[in-house]
Design a protein around this motif. Structure first.
Motif, mmCIF file in Angstrom:
data_model
loop_
_atom_site.group_PDB
_atom_site.id
_atom_site.type_symbol
_atom_site.label_atom_id
_atom_site.label_comp_id
_atom_site.label_asym_id
_atom_site.label_seq_id
_atom_site.Cartn_x
_atom_site.Cartn_y
_atom_site.Cartn_z
ATOM 1 N N MET A 1 30.086 -29.413 -9.490
ATOM 2 C CA MET A 1 29.825 -28.444 -10.726
ATOM 3 C C MET A 1 31.300 -28.567 -11.130
ATOM 4 S SD MET A 1 27.866 -24.308 -9.573
ATOM 5 C CE MET A 1 26.367 -25.158 -9.577
ATOM 6 N N THR A 2 31.550 -27.685 -12.289
ATOM 7 C CA THR A 2 32.687 -27.032 -12.637
ATOM 8 C C THR A 2 33.408 -26.102 -12.208
ATOM 9 O OG1 THR A 2 32.127 -26.827 -15.330
ATOM 10 C CG2 THR A 2 32.917 -28.637 -14.200
ATOM 11 N N ALA A 3 34.423 -25.525 -12.292
ATOM 12 C CA ALA A 3 34.176 -24.013 -11.961
ATOM 13 C C ALA A 3 34.299 -22.877 -12.748
ATOM 14 C CB ALA A 3 36.253 -24.146 -12.525
ATOM 15 N N VAL A 4 34.589 -23.865 -14.256
ATOM 16 C CA VAL A 4 32.860 -22.845 -15.189
ATOM 17 C C VAL A 4 31.862 -22.497 -14.795
ATOM 18 C CG1 VAL A 4 32.836 -22.267 -17.528
ATOM 19 C CG2 VAL A 4 34.802 -23.590 -17.273
ATOM 20 N N TYR A 8 30.556 -18.764 -13.499
ATOM 21 C CA TYR A 8 29.290 -18.204 -14.528
ATOM 22 C C TYR A 8 28.608 -17.806 -13.276
ATOM 23 C CZ TYR A 8 25.514 -17.641 -17.925
ATOM 24 O OH TYR A 8 24.822 -17.569 -18.523
ATOM 25 N N GLN A 9 28.174 -18.380 -12.304
ATOM 26 C CA GLN A 9 26.994 -18.493 -11.574
ATOM 27 C C GLN A 9 27.366 -17.060 -10.797
ATOM 28 O OE1 GLN A 9 23.481 -19.906 -11.671
ATOM 29 N NE2 GLN A 9 24.327 -20.713 -13.873
ATOM 30 N N LYS A 10 28.134 -16.933 -10.238
ATOM 31 C CA LYS A 10 29.044 -15.583 -9.264
ATOM 32 C C LYS A 10 29.043 -14.649 -9.992
ATOM 33 C CE LYS A 10 32.448 -15.099 -6.034
ATOM 34 N NZ LYS A 10 33.344 -15.028 -5.327
ATOM 35 N N ILE A 11 28.787 -14.368 -11.799
ATOM 36 C CA ILE A 11 29.173 -13.545 -12.226
ATOM 37 C C ILE A 11 27.641 -13.739 -12.565
ATOM 38 C CG2 ILE A 11 29.590 -12.151 -14.205
ATOM 39 C CD1 ILE A 11 32.279 -14.297 -14.921
ATOM 40 N N ASP A 25 39.080 -16.896 -6.379
ATOM 41 C CA ASP A 25 39.688 -17.244 -5.789
ATOM 42 C C ASP A 25 39.446 -18.384 -4.741
ATOM 43 O OD1 ASP A 25 42.136 -15.685 -6.891
ATOM 44 O OD2 ASP A 25 42.981 -14.816 -4.591
ATOM 45 N N ASP A 26 38.443 -18.675 -4.071
ATOM 46 C CA ASP A 26 37.636 -19.135 -3.192
ATOM 47 C C ASP A 26 36.919 -20.648 -4.441
ATOM 48 O OD1 ASP A 26 36.115 -17.551 -4.583
ATOM 49 O OD2 ASP A 26 34.859 -17.633 -2.923
ATOM 50 N N VAL A 27 36.756 -19.637 -5.533
ATOM 51 C CA VAL A 27 36.013 -21.636 -6.208
ATOM 52 C C VAL A 27 36.934 -22.088 -6.867
ATOM 53 C CG1 VAL A 27 34.702 -21.447 -8.715
ATOM 54 C CG2 VAL A 27 34.806 -19.623 -7.296
ATOM 55 N N ALA A 28 38.136 -21.442 -7.639
ATOM 56 C CA ALA A 28 39.082 -22.941 -8.096
ATOM 57 C C ALA A 28 40.782 -22.633 -7.428
ATOM 58 C CB ALA A 28 39.049 -22.940 -9.972
ATOM 59 N N SER A 29 41.746 -23.496 -8.142
ATOM 60 C CA SER A 29 42.414 -22.212 -7.972
ATOM 61 C C SER A 29 43.147 -21.674 -9.118
ATOM 62 C CB SER A 29 44.056 -23.274 -8.999
ATOM 63 O OG SER A 29 44.043 -24.365 -9.611
ATOM 64 N N TYR A 30 44.379 -21.233 -9.269
ATOM 65 C CA TYR A 30 44.445 -19.805 -10.135
ATOM 66 C C TYR A 30 44.526 -20.656 -11.668
ATOM 67 C CZ TYR A 30 47.460 -16.579 -11.122
ATOM 68 O OH TYR A 30 48.093 -14.987 -12.920
ATOM 69 N N ASP A 31 45.606 -21.564 -11.681
ATOM 70 C CA ASP A 31 44.755 -21.851 -13.432
ATOM 71 C C ASP A 31 43.968 -22.295 -13.896
ATOM 72 O OD1 ASP A 31 48.301 -21.327 -13.383
ATOM 73 O OD2 ASP A 31 48.373 -23.511 -12.973
#
Length: 134
Positions: A1-4, A8-11, A25-31
């Motif tokens: 599953m990608t960061a997007v 999106y699922q978390k939202i 922050d727990d999903v992916a890096s800052y960038d």
């Protein structure tokens, strides 16, 4: 599953309507989080309302532009942001009477005031602008 997709699922699963960049922050890096949020804004799933602040969105059936999904409208969205940031704020008396049920008159817009040292950002939701000068 990608960061997007993860963001999106978390939202979608969240009961909140306002999100900060640091919530992911727990999903992916800052960038990666920044790129994912920009992509979700471009898709119309989020609206950027201020520096690092986003809200859930849906497409307006009349204009085709994204609009906030908060059931209380932009005023409830502004209150949620100020509470989330821990800002002590006051509303004008007519708005307070209307929200507390003491008056049946509904103000056209709620005016907020707070100490600008606590929160000094400009928030924009649609045509509504909220900043510390109010």
């Amino acid at each position: 599953m990608t960061a997007v997709e993860c963001i999106y699922q978390k939202i979608k699963r969240s009961r909140r309507y306002v999100f900060e960049r640091k919530d992911f922050d727990d999903v992916a890096s800052y960038d990666q989080v920044g790129r994912a949020l920009r992509q979700l804004v471009k898709q119309g799933d989020l609206i950027k309302i201020g520096y690092g602040l986003y809200t859930k969105a849906k497409l307006n059936s009349l204009t085709g532009k994204p609009m906030p999904t908060h059931p209380g409208g932009t005023d409830a969205l502004m209150r949620e942001i100020l509470k989330m940031k821990g800002v002590d704020f006051e509303m004008d008396s007519l708005s307070w009477q209307s929200l507390s049920g003491q008056s049946t008159q509904i103000p056209s817009s709620v005016q907020y005031s707070w100490n600008p040292k606590q929160f000094n950002r400009k928030l924009v939701v649609g045509n509504r602008v909220l900043n510390s000068q109010n």
